[in-house]
Design an enzyme around this catalytic site. Structure first.
Site, PDB file in Angstrom:
ATOM      1  N   THR A 183       0.789  -1.225   0.000  1.00  0.00           N
ATOM      2  CA  THR A 183       0.000   0.000   0.000  1.00  0.00           C
ATOM      3  C   THR A 183       0.820   1.273   0.000  1.00  0.00           C
ATOM      4  OG1 THR A 183      -1.288  -1.228   1.608  1.00  0.00           O
ATOM      5  CG2 THR A 183      -1.852   1.091   1.322  1.00  0.00           C
ATOM      6  N   GLY A 237      -2.775  -7.115   5.212  1.00  0.00           N
ATOM      7  CA  GLY A 237      -4.009  -6.459   5.630  1.00  0.00           C
ATOM      8  C   GLY A 237      -4.809  -7.213   6.664  1.00  0.00           C
TER       9      GLY A 237
END
Ligand code: GLY
Length: 323
Positions: A183, A237
């Site tokens: 990310t 995540g």
């Protein structure tokens, strides 16, 4: 009618509560802040430059974070964000993003296909719909209705990597953070003291189709409280979601710790609870408070973040928990 003594007692108690919540006199003034932008990983340097062009001219932190992350989203060489991102195990590039402003307004898209800038779509979800999150086909329909064009996001290089993976993978998704740098999370504080954030990713390479990570989940991949601070995350995540990582870091700051200490507290809590289940997993936090102080901490060595303010642009290696 309260007596004078009762009134003073109530007023004192109320002011203690307000100050604890960061709502009263203890709240830092929003005036004349020194702007600063931070973002995850080395691709944050170019992204910060774009954001800085807005911040240095007195612009809004929300515009800055959007302009910033659009740079890696459009870069086909970055294999973990936007165009050029590695696909899922079925060869489909699916993107996740969320955005949050200084007043708890937020928007998010997940499992969005064929749209290069999920960041901008998430902003429109925030600004133009009564919802916070749109996913899959619904998110794509919203994006095309808003004028975004559909395009193929699978580059030849990403397709070749996917096909190479398929040969030996037994179709089994395995986190590989070293190859899939993850990310971009960006946090910005503008000259008026407004704090905003955005994170965007193509998620874990070779994931199951439909898998959504932390990045589009408000409170997991990103959280902003304009009276306290902001945090964003990078890494696997699933680990961020289970500890509501970004929100936990902001809450630690609300309780009075510095951004650095807040990142460390939440990382230690995650490790205490998950232990060996985190083996070979990278998890990283980046935080910025309303005073412009920055903190970062990762589970494993290797996390770095880019920071730009009036004095400098730097790439900084974070501290880490496991040696
Ligand atoms: N942190 C990005 C993801 O796990 O999808």
């Amino acid at each position: 009618m309260p007596t004078r003594k009762e009134f003073i007692k109530t007023a004192t108690a109320l002011s203690a509560v307000m100050s604890f919540e960061g709502l009263g006199a203890a709240m830092p003034s929003r005036n004349s802040r020194k702007p600063v932008v931070v973002s995850t990983w080395n691709f944050g340097i170019q992204a910060n430059e774009s954001a800085w062009n807005i911040l240095k001219n007195g612009g809004y932190a929300l515009d800055a974070v959007e302009a910033g992350v659009r740079i890696p989203e459009a870069d086909p060489k970055i294999t973990s964000v936007g165009y050029g991102g590695y696909p899922d195990r079925d060869g489909r590039v699916t993107l996740d993003a969320c955005i949050m402003d200084e007043n708890l307004n937020c928007g998010s898209v997940a499992c969005l296909e064929n749209i290069m800038h999920p960041s901008s779509v998430s902003r429109l979800v925030m600004e133009k719909t009564p919802h916070v999150m749109l996913v899959g086909e619904g998110a794509k329909k919203f994006a095309t209705d808003q004028g975004f064009k559909e395009e193929n996001l699978l580059t030849e290089e990403a397709e070749a990597e996917w096909k190479a993976w398929l040969k030996n993978s037994k179709y089994n998704p395995v986190p590989n953070w070293e190859k899939n740098h993850d990310t971009i999370g960006m946090l910005a504080l503008d000259a008026q003291g407004r704090l905003c954030g955005l994170c965007t990713t193509s998620g874990q390479a070779w994931k199951m189709h439909g898998r959504v990570g932390d990045s589009p989940i408000i409170g997991a991949g990103l959280y902003v409280d304009g009276e306290v601070g902001a945090a964003t995350c990078s890494g696997l995540g699933e680990e961020m979601i289970r500890i509501a990582a970004a929100h936990s870091v902001v809450e630690a700051m609300r309780a009075g710790t510095s951004p650095q200490k807040a990142c460390e507290i939440v990382m230690k809590r995650l490790y205490r609870k998950r232990g060996d289940k985190l083996k070979n997993t990278q998890v990283a936090f980046l935080a910025l408070d309303v005073q412009g102080r920055v903190g970062a901490f990762s589970l494993l060595q290797g996390f770095e973040y880019a920071q730009q303010n009036t004095d400098s642009q730097k790439l900084i290696k974070s501290g880490y928990l496991l040696t």
